[in-house]
Design a protein around this motif. Sequence first.
Motif, mmCIF file in Angstrom:
data_model
loop_
_atom_site.group_PDB
_atom_site.id
_atom_site.type_symbol
_atom_site.label_atom_id
_atom_site.label_comp_id
_atom_site.label_asym_id
_atom_site.label_seq_id
_atom_site.Cartn_x
_atom_site.Cartn_y
_atom_site.Cartn_z
ATOM 1 N N THR A 1 -12.460 67.943 13.891
ATOM 2 C CA THR A 1 -11.126 67.403 14.177
ATOM 3 C C THR A 1 -10.307 68.891 14.051
ATOM 4 O O THR A 1 -10.953 69.608 13.489
ATOM 5 C CB THR A 1 -10.550 66.600 13.034
ATOM 6 N N LYS B 1 -2.994 66.171 16.701
ATOM 7 C CA LYS B 1 -4.400 66.159 16.195
ATOM 8 C C LYS B 1 -5.266 65.520 17.041
ATOM 9 O O LYS B 1 -4.845 64.420 17.675
ATOM 10 C CB LYS B 1 -4.284 65.194 14.777
ATOM 11 N N GLN C 1 -9.141 63.961 17.339
ATOM 12 C CA GLN C 1 -10.141 63.534 16.534
ATOM 13 C C GLN C 1 -11.027 62.313 17.230
ATOM 14 O O GLN C 1 -10.103 61.199 17.195
ATOM 15 C CB GLN C 1 -9.436 63.232 15.111
ATOM 16 N N PRO C 2 -12.050 62.251 17.329
ATOM 17 C CA PRO C 2 -12.992 63.529 17.276
ATOM 18 C C PRO C 2 -12.675 64.310 18.811
ATOM 19 O O PRO C 2 -12.627 63.777 19.695
ATOM 20 C CB PRO C 2 -14.427 62.893 17.339
#
Lengths: 115, 112
Positions: free
Chosen positions: A18, A78, A80-81
């Motif tokens: 992440t 972000k 993720q993943p």
Amino acid sequence: EAGVTQFPSHSVIEKGQTVTLRCDPISGHDNLYWYRRVMGKEIKFLLHFVKESKQDESGMPNNRFLAERTGGTYSTLKVQPAELEDSGVYFCASSLWRGGKYEQYFGPGTRLTVT
Amino acid sequence: EDKVVQSPLSLVVHEGDTVTLNCSYEVTNFRSLLWYKQEKKAPTFLFMLTSSGIEKKSGRLSSILDKKELFSILNITATQTGDSAIYLCAVHRGAGSYQLTFGKGTKLSVIP
């Protein structure tokens, strides 16, 4: 006047990990944008915030990407993943939208390398 | 789908030369066209053009828009090595959309 700032300038992570990118817009700019350039391609729009609200998410590639702008100031993106194809340079931009001044000012970008 | 095409993709000139960079576009509900200069990191805003035929100038740089033929040019006169950069053209759609659609850029190299 400080420009748009982004952190980190470069991030190297492994596939599956992440990463969180941060953008601080120009003070007083309600509009904040995320863009991405993958190698060899043009800069592409990801999404647009007006204050803390998502105005347009049409460019987000999939649900592994999550953008937030709590309090209408800085924003985070972000991943993720992370996958290999997420490698590229992530730009943030900000703008006013009044008085005819809506040009977007860009930050230096975060270079993300997924290995 | 909106489209912005820049030409040439790269260009090498000598100091003192004049260069013209081209940008053509196809966009629904055109609002404006923007030029940026990217040296190392952040694209730096140069011009925003909304009306045809009105030249915008800043020092040795100037730009004009033709909304009938759907293109813009960016001129740089008396080029200097500091003009070496990637020049990006982007269009801004109206009708509630705020996103910019970019071309691939023109890489300009000015050699002494």
